[in-house]
Motif scaffolding. Sequence first.
Motif, PDB file in Angstrom:
ATOM      1  N   GLY A 175       1.282 -27.534 100.582  1.00 56.04           N
ATOM      2  CA  GLY A 175       1.249 -28.586  99.572  1.00 56.04           C
ATOM      3  C   GLY A 175       1.609 -28.087  98.188  1.00 56.04           C
ATOM      4  O   GLY A 175       2.355 -28.743  97.451  1.00 56.04           O
ATOM      5  N   TRP A 226       0.762 -35.852  96.336  1.00 52.90           N
ATOM      6  CA  TRP A 226      -0.132 -35.120  97.239  1.00 52.90           C
ATOM      7  C   TRP A 226      -0.346 -35.929  98.517  1.00 52.90           C
ATOM      8  O   TRP A 226      -0.540 -35.364  99.583  1.00 52.90           O
ATOM      9  N   ALA A 266       2.544 -35.201 100.744  1.00 56.51           N
ATOM     10  CA  ALA A 266       2.412 -33.824 101.235  1.00 56.51           C
ATOM     11  C   ALA A 266       1.364 -33.753 102.346  1.00 56.51           C
ATOM     12  O   ALA A 266       1.587 -33.103 103.380  1.00 56.51           O
ATOM     13  N   LEU A 267       0.232 -34.429 102.150  1.00 59.69           N
ATOM     14  CA  LEU A 267      -0.815 -34.424 103.176  1.00 59.69           C
ATOM     15  C   LEU A 267      -0.348 -35.132 104.445  1.00 59.69           C
ATOM     16  O   LEU A 267      -0.548 -34.632 105.557  1.00 59.69           O
TER      17      LEU A 267
END
Length: 150
Positions: free
Chosen positions: A67, A96, A99-100
Amino acid sequence: MPDSIKNANPAKLFPRLAALFYDSLLLLAVLFGATILILPFNNGQAIQANNPFYSSYIFIVSFLFFGWFWMHGGQTLGMRAWRLRLIRIDGKHLSWWHALLRFLTAIPAILLGGIGYWWLLIDKEKLALHDRISETMVEQLDENPHRRVK
């Protein structure tokens, strides 16, 4: 595919797998270091394989590894070596959340015989399954944008 990335060159299978191999070696080193950091909390003893704290800790460290690189330039070190960059399909900045989502969907994409990666061989836009789900894509760059010119 949105106009904002129509000119992007989707990465092919081999460079993506090569970058993943490079990053796996780096991640292994990071996980060794992360494990060393918590050994004092276990009196220096080996950590049991079924320890839920340790499993969660390793998962979080792994996500933060990928990340952080994705959020800071869209490239892990392996991606830099192979001139790849992660971008969002809509052309906006990577969040984020994306990314997660990418990290979570890439795990089964890899573990299930690499089905997520094989998918890009038949996908008309050359996206892997975890690219589609996370609304991201890995693009092949003509040259490394971080290269220093003398």
